[in-house]
Design a protein around this motif. Sequence first.
Motif, PDB file in Angstrom:
ATOM      1  N   ARG A  74     -27.303  14.228   6.190  1.00 52.32           N
ATOM      2  CA  ARG A  74     -27.841  15.591   6.194  1.00 52.32           C
ATOM      3  C   ARG A  74     -29.049  15.681   5.271  1.00 52.32           C
ATOM      4  O   ARG A  74     -28.988  15.294   4.112  1.00 52.32           O
ATOM      5  N   GLY A  77     -30.674  21.149   2.747  1.00 55.98           N
ATOM      6  CA  GLY A  77     -29.758  21.834   1.848  1.00 55.98           C
ATOM      7  C   GLY A  77     -30.280  23.222   1.557  1.00 55.98           C
ATOM      8  O   GLY A  77     -31.035  23.805   2.337  1.00 55.98           O
ATOM      9  N   GLU A  82     -27.632  27.119   4.016  1.00 54.52           N
ATOM     10  CA  GLU A  82     -26.901  28.389   3.888  1.00 54.52           C
ATOM     11  C   GLU A  82     -27.041  29.225   5.159  1.00 54.52           C
ATOM     12  O   GLU A  82     -26.069  29.846   5.613  1.00 54.52           O
ATOM     13  N   GLN A  85     -24.621  28.111   7.762  1.00 57.74           N
ATOM     14  CA  GLN A  85     -23.246  28.501   7.454  1.00 57.74           C
ATOM     15  C   GLN A  85     -23.015  29.980   7.743  1.00 57.74           C
ATOM     16  O   GLN A  85     -21.954  30.373   8.243  1.00 57.74           O
ATOM     17  N   ALA A 449     -25.362  14.360  -0.939  1.00 56.45           N
ATOM     18  CA  ALA A 449     -24.877  15.616  -0.369  1.00 56.45           C
ATOM     19  C   ALA A 449     -23.987  15.356   0.841  1.00 56.45           C
ATOM     20  O   ALA A 449     -22.969  16.029   1.033  1.00 56.45           O
ATOM     21  N   THR A 450     -24.357  14.365   1.639  1.00 60.13           N
ATOM     22  CA  THR A 450     -23.565  14.026   2.823  1.00 60.13           C
ATOM     23  C   THR A 450     -22.196  13.483   2.422  1.00 60.13           C
ATOM     24  O   THR A 450     -21.174  13.813   3.039  1.00 60.13           O
ATOM     25  N   LYS A 451     -22.185  12.680   1.375  1.00 58.57           N
ATOM     26  CA  LYS A 451     -20.923  12.107   0.897  1.00 58.57           C
ATOM     27  C   LYS A 451     -20.033  13.183   0.288  1.00 58.57           C
ATOM     28  O   LYS A 451     -18.814  13.212   0.505  1.00 58.57           O
ATOM     29  N   GLN A 452     -20.624  14.101  -0.470  1.00 59.38           N
ATOM     30  CA  GLN A 452     -19.864  15.140  -1.147  1.00 59.38           C
ATOM     31  C   GLN A 452     -19.327  16.174  -0.165  1.00 59.38           C
ATOM     32  O   GLN A 452     -18.196  16.652  -0.312  1.00 59.38           O
ATOM     33  N   SER A 453     -20.158  16.542   0.832  1.00 59.81           N
ATOM     34  CA  SER A 453     -19.752  17.563   1.805  1.00 59.81           C
ATOM     35  C   SER A 453     -20.013  17.056   3.213  1.00 59.81           C
ATOM     36  O   SER A 453     -20.977  17.459   3.884  1.00 59.81           O
ATOM     37  N   PRO A 454     -19.181  16.123   3.695  1.00 58.56           N
ATOM     38  CA  PRO A 454     -19.412  15.567   5.037  1.00 58.56           C
ATOM     39  C   PRO A 454     -19.277  16.621   6.118  1.00 58.56           C
ATOM     40  O   PRO A 454     -18.478  17.552   6.009  1.00 58.56           O
ATOM     41  N   VAL A 455     -20.088  16.484   7.159  1.00 58.16           N
ATOM     42  CA  VAL A 455     -20.066  17.407   8.277  1.00 58.16           C
ATOM     43  C   VAL A 455     -19.414  16.728   9.479  1.00 58.16           C
ATOM     44  O   VAL A 455     -19.767  15.606   9.838  1.00 58.16           O
ATOM     45  N   ASN A 456     -18.466  17.381  10.066  1.00 50.07           N
ATOM     46  CA  ASN A 456     -17.789  16.872  11.245  1.00 50.07           C
ATOM     47  C   ASN A 456     -18.520  17.389  12.476  1.00 50.07           C
ATOM     48  O   ASN A 456     -18.348  18.540  12.877  1.00 50.07           O
TER      49      ASN A 456
END
Length: 460
Positions: A74, A77, A82, A85, A449-456
């Motif tokens: 990703r 940010g 936001e 989301q 950021a991708t590792k901390q908040s992975p997107v499915n």
Amino acid sequence: MTMNASIVETLDTPIAGTYDVIVAGGGASGLVAAVAAARAGARVALVERAGCLGGTATSGMVAQYVGMFNDTVRCVGGIGFELTQRIQEAGGSDGFRSYIMAEASANPVTIINFPFNPEIVKIVADDMIREAGIDVLLHTRVVRPLLENGSVHGLVLENVSGRQALRSRMLVDATGDAVIAAGAGVPCVGEEPELRNERQPLSLVFRMSNVDVRKFRAIPRDQKRAIALEGLRSGQLAWESLSFCSTPGDTDAICLMSRIHGIDALNASSLTRAEQIGRQQIKKIVAFLRANVPGFERSVLAGIAERVGIRETRRIVGRYTLTTEDIVGGRHFDDAIALGAGPMDLHEAGGTGVDLWMPPAPFEIPLACMLPQSLEGVIVTGRAISATREANGGARHMGTAMCLGHAAGAYAALVATGQSDAKNFDVEKLRSLLHSQGALLSADDARAATKQSPVNARPA
């Protein structure tokens, strides 16, 4: 239409307001820029020609954000992420999806996109602007910049109320066509007469309802390509595309299937012709879809975008020009303020193909690409930044435009409120502010950021 004469006008234009920052253009980049500037403490006005915010995403009905991911990393940010989301929370999207871009072409690319209902995006954008305390003027066209002593100090605009001026300490040019910068005399490329037939084609998006999306998605790719090529042979399709995305529920298709060549989008007569050609193309495409494409048998034309989508017009000559070599080589910039993802996307002028490929990694975009070489008081964002045609093909996606807008709005606020001087600008202060607001400025930022908040990402 020819113009053989001119008139001389003497105008008395009232000043309707004074702001720290004015943002001209309310598309993906301008929307985020306005919110960023307001959150950084500036008094902000936003001027938009359409009756809603969102630009290409809403008025242009391109109902997906591309340029959010490089492969699975990703790259967006901050305020841009936001926004996605909030759209999802409002019921306007089912979230990120794995999507085969230009699936029926010779060289499709699998990306992660963010499809949405454009009508919900209009509402979410209004909410964000209202919460930030931004003054908005819709149905308003920019006429020209206000210039004093080699610096931009506002703009002249026209709307149903007449002709007015707004004054500012900083102006963000998010018009897409560099209207403010070009009007102030900033050197630009892309509008040379010899490029008329080299510019990328335009597209007019349309929406079909009552579509069996699952039935279409189940068709093998080679069969989709065969259908597209047959459509080209019959003259009913405009290019190698059966591309569409759907709103939540998967019962409609928002189609990017028209292709309009030989248009100068900086000429009103030519742009008018583009809209008319686009609608004629859509008439033939709809008939072809209903007769030949599984899933479209009972479909109905439900809408045509308010305005045609434009891929390129003019770009400023800035303090640095982004190149394909910068993108492919992963060049590091000390003044990096945004991150691009790709894909590289150049539509063939006069033809039916597309040059489409993904850069090897997220790429940095420097502040210098957004700043004119000598003019003060303005920063340029969106597809009009200083970049080569090829590099612009990878940096013009709406995901990247949001990142650029975030940086532009924050920069404008820092200068306008006296937190940094334009002539000796403190880029680390800007980078620190962007980081504090969740922006991603390097490939390392993006991977973390991708590792901390992975997107499915679900299948399309």
